[in-house]
Design an enzyme around this catalytic site. Structure first.
Site, PDB file in Angstrom:
ATOM      1  N   HIS A  22      60.146  57.289  38.071  1.00 30.30           N
ATOM      2  CA  HIS A  22      61.062  57.807  39.099  1.00 30.30           C
ATOM      3  C   HIS A  22      60.524  57.590  40.501  1.00 30.30           C
ATOM      4  O   HIS A  22      59.328  57.373  40.680  1.00 30.30           O
ATOM      5  CB  HIS A  22      61.402  59.290  38.891  1.00 30.30           C
ATOM      6  CG  HIS A  22      60.243  60.241  38.968  1.00 30.30           C
ATOM      7  ND1 HIS A  22      59.544  60.659  37.866  1.00 30.30           N
ATOM      8  CD2 HIS A  22      59.669  60.885  40.018  1.00 30.30           C
ATOM      9  CE1 HIS A  22      58.598  61.518  38.219  1.00 30.30           C
ATOM     10  NE2 HIS A  22      58.643  61.675  39.545  1.00 30.30           N
ATOM     11  N   HIS A  46      57.152  60.344  46.717  1.00 24.59           N
ATOM     12  CA  HIS A  46      56.210  59.715  45.787  1.00 24.59           C
ATOM     13  C   HIS A  46      56.937  58.792  44.828  1.00 24.59           C
ATOM     14  O   HIS A  46      58.163  58.781  44.745  1.00 24.59           O
ATOM     15  CB  HIS A  46      55.378  60.759  45.026  1.00 24.59           C
ATOM     16  CG  HIS A  46      56.146  61.660  44.099  1.00 24.59           C
ATOM     17  ND1 HIS A  46      56.567  62.913  44.451  1.00 24.59           N
ATOM     18  CD2 HIS A  46      56.553  61.497  42.817  1.00 24.59           C
ATOM     19  CE1 HIS A  46      57.185  63.481  43.421  1.00 24.59           C
ATOM     20  NE2 HIS A  46      57.199  62.634  42.399  1.00 24.59           N
ATOM     21  N   GLU A  66      52.329  59.264  41.368  1.00 27.51           N
ATOM     22  CA  GLU A  66      52.314  60.154  40.205  1.00 27.51           C
ATOM     23  C   GLU A  66      52.189  59.279  38.963  1.00 27.51           C
ATOM     24  O   GLU A  66      52.819  58.217  38.884  1.00 27.51           O
ATOM     25  CB  GLU A  66      53.627  60.965  40.169  1.00 27.51           C
ATOM     26  CG  GLU A  66      53.760  61.886  38.967  1.00 27.51           C
ATOM     27  CD  GLU A  66      55.095  62.660  38.954  1.00 27.51           C
ATOM     28  OE1 GLU A  66      55.800  62.684  39.988  1.00 27.51           O
ATOM     29  OE2 GLU A  66      55.412  63.225  37.894  1.00 27.51           O
TER      30      GLU A  66
HETATM   31  C1  LIG Z   1      58.083  68.070  39.311  1.00 22.91           C
HETATM   32  C2  LIG Z   1      57.134  66.910  39.336  1.00 22.91           C
HETATM   33  C3  LIG Z   1      57.570  65.795  38.402  1.00 22.91           C
HETATM   34  O1  LIG Z   1      57.901  64.669  38.796  1.00 22.91           O
HETATM   35  O2  LIG Z   1      57.567  66.098  37.185  1.00 22.91           O
HETATM   36  C4  LIG Z   1      56.863  66.434  40.751  1.00 22.91           C
HETATM   37  O3  LIG Z   1      57.044  65.308  41.140  1.00 22.91           O
HETATM   38  S1  LIG Z   1      56.214  67.637  41.745  1.00 22.91           S
HETATM   39  C5  LIG Z   1      56.065  66.933  43.346  1.00 22.91           C
HETATM   40  C6  LIG Z   1      55.315  67.858  44.260  1.00 22.91           C
HETATM   41  N1  LIG Z   1      53.908  67.884  43.915  1.00 22.91           N
HETATM   42  C7  LIG Z   1      52.963  67.131  44.543  1.00 22.91           C
HETATM   43  O4  LIG Z   1      53.267  66.370  45.446  1.00 22.91           O
HETATM   44  C8  LIG Z   1      51.546  67.321  44.072  1.00 22.91           C
HETATM   45  C9  LIG Z   1      50.567  66.399  44.706  1.00 22.91           C
HETATM   46  N2  LIG Z   1      50.612  66.473  46.162  1.00 22.91           N
HETATM   47  C10 LIG Z   1      49.653  67.060  46.914  1.00 22.91           C
HETATM   48  O5  LIG Z   1      48.664  67.571  46.399  1.00 22.91           O
HETATM   49  C11 LIG Z   1      49.871  67.073  48.396  1.00 22.91           C
HETATM   50  O6  LIG Z   1      51.257  66.878  48.679  1.00 22.91           O
HETATM   51  C12 LIG Z   1      49.057  66.002  49.138  1.00 22.91           C
HETATM   52  C13 LIG Z   1      49.395  64.587  48.696  1.00 22.91           C
HETATM   53  C14 LIG Z   1      47.559  66.274  48.955  1.00 22.91           C
HETATM   54  C15 LIG Z   1      49.408  66.089  50.629  1.00 22.91           C
HETATM   55  O7  LIG Z   1      49.335  67.405  51.050  1.00 22.91           O
HETATM   56  P1  LIG Z   1      49.504  67.760  52.593  1.00 22.91           P
HETATM   57  O8  LIG Z   1      50.688  67.059  53.154  1.00 22.91           O
HETATM   58  O9  LIG Z   1      49.445  69.255  52.704  1.00 22.91           O
HETATM   59  O10 LIG Z   1      48.148  67.181  53.121  1.00 22.91           O
HETATM   60  P2  LIG Z   1      47.757  66.655  54.502  1.00 22.91           P
HETATM   61  O11 LIG Z   1      48.699  67.184  55.534  1.00 22.91           O
HETATM   62  O12 LIG Z   1      46.309  66.970  54.620  1.00 22.91           O
HETATM   63  O13 LIG Z   1      47.945  65.083  54.349  1.00 22.91           O
HETATM   64  C16 LIG Z   1      46.870  64.201  54.237  1.00 22.91           C
HETATM   65  C17 LIG Z   1      47.356  62.821  54.664  1.00 22.91           C
HETATM   66  O14 LIG Z   1      48.217  62.305  53.636  1.00 22.91           O
HETATM   67  C18 LIG Z   1      49.497  61.996  54.184  1.00 22.91           C
HETATM   68  N3  LIG Z   1      50.510  62.368  53.187  1.00 22.91           N
HETATM   69  C19 LIG Z   1      50.769  63.593  52.721  1.00 22.91           C
HETATM   70  N4  LIG Z   1      51.751  63.564  51.815  1.00 22.91           N
HETATM   71  C20 LIG Z   1      52.132  62.265  51.720  1.00 22.91           C
HETATM   72  C21 LIG Z   1      53.110  61.598  50.945  1.00 22.91           C
HETATM   73  N5  LIG Z   1      53.881  62.237  50.121  1.00 22.91           N
HETATM   74  N6  LIG Z   1      53.223  60.266  51.082  1.00 22.91           N
HETATM   75  C22 LIG Z   1      52.412  59.587  51.930  1.00 22.91           C
HETATM   76  N7  LIG Z   1      51.454  60.168  52.695  1.00 22.91           N
HETATM   77  C23 LIG Z   1      51.331  61.493  52.590  1.00 22.91           C
HETATM   78  C24 LIG Z   1      49.590  62.844  55.428  1.00 22.91           C
HETATM   79  O15 LIG Z   1      50.484  62.256  56.343  1.00 22.91           O
HETATM   80  C25 LIG Z   1      48.180  62.824  55.933  1.00 22.91           C
HETATM   81  O16 LIG Z   1      47.942  61.625  56.633  1.00 22.91           O
HETATM   82  P3  LIG Z   1      47.270  61.572  58.077  1.00 22.91           P
HETATM   83  O17 LIG Z   1      45.907  62.178  57.860  1.00 22.91           O
HETATM   84  O18 LIG Z   1      47.224  60.105  58.404  1.00 22.91           O
HETATM   85  O19 LIG Z   1      48.143  62.386  58.962  1.00 22.91           O
HETATM   86 CO   LIG Z   2      57.690  63.410  40.457  1.00 20.36          CO
END
Ligand SMILES: C[C@@H](C(=O)O)C(=O)SCCNC(=O)CCNC(=O)[C@H](O)C(C)(C)COP(=O)(O)OP(=O)(O)OC[C@H]1O[C@@H](n2cnc3c(N)ncnc32)[C@H](O)[C@@H]1OP(=O)(O)O
Ligand SMILES: [Co+2]
Length: 134
Positions: A7, A79, A130
């Site tokens: 996805h 993602h 993912e």
């Molecule tokens: C239900 C399930 C499923 O499919 O089954 C799902 O999908 S659940 C979907 C929701 N769950 C998740 O997303 C879980 C994994 N995600 C995470 O742990 C978090 O979202 C992070 C990826 C660590 C980002 O967290 P956060 O935005 O709070 O961190 P941050 O502000 O320190 O960001 C660190 C750097 O990464 C960049 N950054 C953050 N999120 C981003 C994204 N989605 N795509 C591309 N870049 C991204 C920021 O701009 C920043 O860059 P700069 O430093 O250059 O400014």
């Molecule tokens: Co997902």
């Protein structure tokens, strides 16, 4: 190691508006909203012939997509999910190559009832990846 595209997820500020738009304007088949408290989001699945789109709305301000939506208030591609056969083998290979696995490093059960892991966007050309074991 990676297989089919499972996805593409789009973070949206209003799930009802986004879901209606996919159904009524784009003519897609959309699911009812599904709350995913373990992931901090509510999800609508858009079923396409060859893949799915996940529309994601944060459950609250602690959601992992909250900061992304603050930076992208109109929403945006959040993602991309690739299928793998063995998520532990994939994780260990990726870690050995220096990729950062997010969270505890242990797979969680995703919205499709299968084990998932996330990889840091900075390690994959600015794209949050993912992995889902199918
Ligand atoms: C239900 C399930 C499923 O499919 O089954 C799902 O999908 S659940 C979907 C929701 N769950 C998740 O997303 C879980 C994994 N995600 C995470 O742990 C978090 O979202 C992070 C990826 C660590 C980002 O967290 P956060 O935005 O709070 O961190 P941050 O502000 O320190 O960001 C660190 C750097 O990464 C960049 N950054 C953050 N999120 C981003 C994204 N989605 N795509 C591309 N870049 C991204 C920021 O701009 C920043 O860059 P700069 O430093 O250059 O400014
Ligand atoms: Co997902």
């Amino acid at each position: 190691m990676i297989g089919r595209l499972n996805h593409v997820a789009i973070a949206v500020p209003d799930l009802t508006v986004a879901s209606d738009m996919y159904r009524d304007t784009l003519g897609a088949q959309v699911s009812p909203p599904q709350r995913e408290p373990d992931h901090g989001v509510t999800v609508v699945f858009v079923e396409l012939p060859n893949t799915k789109i996940e529309l994601l709305e944060p459950l609250d301000e602690t959601s992992p997509i909250a900061a992304f939506l603050e930076r992208n208030p109109a929403g945006g591609i959040h993602h991309i999910c690739y299928e793998v056969e063995d998520i532990y083998a994939a994780r260990d290979q990726l870690k050995a190559k220096g990729a950062r696995v997010l969270g505890t490093g242990e797979p969680k059960i995703g919205a499709h009832g299968k084990p998932i892991l996330f990889l840091h966007p900075k390690d994959f050309n600015g794209t949050l990846v993912e992995l889902e074991q199918v």
